[in-house]
Scaffold this motif. Structure first.
Motif, mmCIF file in Angstrom:
data_model
loop_
_atom_site.group_PDB
_atom_site.id
_atom_site.type_symbol
_atom_site.label_atom_id
_atom_site.label_comp_id
_atom_site.label_asym_id
_atom_site.label_seq_id
_atom_site.Cartn_x
_atom_site.Cartn_y
_atom_site.Cartn_z
ATOM 1 N N HIS A 1 15.696 26.079 20.535
ATOM 2 C CA HIS A 1 16.336 25.560 19.334
ATOM 3 C C HIS A 1 16.806 24.139 19.620
ATOM 4 C CE1 HIS A 1 16.455 29.726 17.919
ATOM 5 N NE2 HIS A 1 16.802 30.013 19.164
ATOM 6 N N ARG B 1 8.939 34.248 15.188
ATOM 7 C CA ARG B 1 10.340 34.299 14.758
ATOM 8 C C ARG B 1 10.648 35.697 14.219
ATOM 9 N NH1 ARG B 1 12.993 30.515 10.086
ATOM 10 N NH2 ARG B 1 15.143 31.111 10.447
ATOM 11 N N ASP C 1 13.207 31.619 23.053
ATOM 12 C CA ASP C 1 13.009 30.749 21.900
ATOM 13 C C ASP C 1 13.801 29.469 22.148
ATOM 14 O OD1 ASP C 1 11.569 32.806 20.701
ATOM 15 O OD2 ASP C 1 13.300 33.530 19.566
ATOM 16 N N ARG D 1 15.587 35.231 24.250
ATOM 17 C CA ARG D 1 14.187 35.589 23.956
ATOM 18 C C ARG D 1 13.226 34.505 24.417
ATOM 19 N NH1 ARG D 1 11.750 38.048 19.594
ATOM 20 N NH2 ARG D 1 11.124 35.970 18.971
ATOM 21 N N GLY E 1 5.913 30.519 14.125
ATOM 22 C CA GLY E 1 6.090 30.044 15.488
ATOM 23 C C GLY E 1 6.956 28.802 15.593
ATOM 24 N N TRP E 2 6.967 28.002 14.555
ATOM 25 C CA TRP E 2 7.738 26.761 14.531
ATOM 26 C C TRP E 2 8.462 26.656 13.195
ATOM 27 C CZ3 TRP E 2 7.658 23.497 18.746
ATOM 28 C CH2 TRP E 2 6.606 23.654 19.652
ATOM 29 N N GLY F 1 12.975 24.898 15.569
ATOM 30 C CA GLY F 1 12.936 26.135 16.340
ATOM 31 C C GLY F 1 11.525 26.406 16.789
ATOM 32 N N TRP F 2 11.356 26.764 18.065
ATOM 33 C CA TRP F 2 10.051 27.186 18.584
ATOM 34 C C TRP F 2 10.183 28.630 19.018
ATOM 35 C CZ3 TRP F 2 8.195 27.005 24.110
ATOM 36 C CH2 TRP F 2 6.872 27.440 24.204
ATOM 37 N N PHE F 3 9.350 29.477 18.465
ATOM 38 C CA PHE F 3 9.387 30.913 18.695
ATOM 39 C C PHE F 3 8.033 31.350 19.245
ATOM 40 C CE2 PHE F 3 11.890 29.566 15.073
ATOM 41 C CZ PHE F 3 13.154 30.020 15.419
ATOM 42 N N THR G 1 2.429 30.836 14.980
ATOM 43 C CA THR G 1 2.441 30.767 16.446
ATOM 44 C C THR G 1 1.170 30.165 17.019
ATOM 45 O OG1 THR G 1 1.608 33.030 16.574
ATOM 46 C CG2 THR G 1 4.002 32.740 16.737
#
Length: 117
Positions: A52, A69, A50, A48, A76-77, A63-65, A96
């Motif tokens: 990790h 997420r 993302d 995706r 977002g983080w 995690g950065w989404f 985000t």
């Protein structure tokens, strides 16, 4: 009987309100990611896109989404530090749209509080 009229609202100036220009928009996530070295952390980009990041001992996670997420309301983080038998774990989340500068400052502080065993 006479009633005095009252003007609605209040009178002020821009200077009195001390208006500020606040930072908005996610900015550059590299401000966060550039804090991690391959010597101490593993980084994985999933399907995706993302990102990790885990410490080699597995107790730190970031995690950065970019698109949010999955299963959350726009997270977002995610920063998480696993606890021990005597110390509880903790986590921090940002949405985000949180500026990367803010997330980078939080990550910097978390990393500063860690020490090698």
């Amino acid at each position: 009987m006479t009633v005095a009229s009252v003007n609605p609202g209040f009178s002020t100036t821009v200077q009195a309100l001390k208006l500020r220009d606040w930072q908005f928009s996610p900015g550059q996530p590299t401000l966060v990611m550039d804090q991690f070295s391959a010597d101490d952390f593993h980084m994985v980009v999933d399907d995706r896109a993302d990102v990790h990041v885990n410490s080699k001992d597995g107790r730190f996670y970031l995690g950065w989404f970019p698109l949010g997420r999955p299963g959350t309301g726009g997270e977002g983080w995610k920063i998480a530090v696993t606890g021990t038998a005597k110390v509880p774990e903790y986590s921090i989340s940002f949405d985000t749209e949180t500026p990367a500068d803010i997330v980078a400052a939080a990550v910097t502080r978390v990393l500063e509080t860690s020490r090698p065993l």
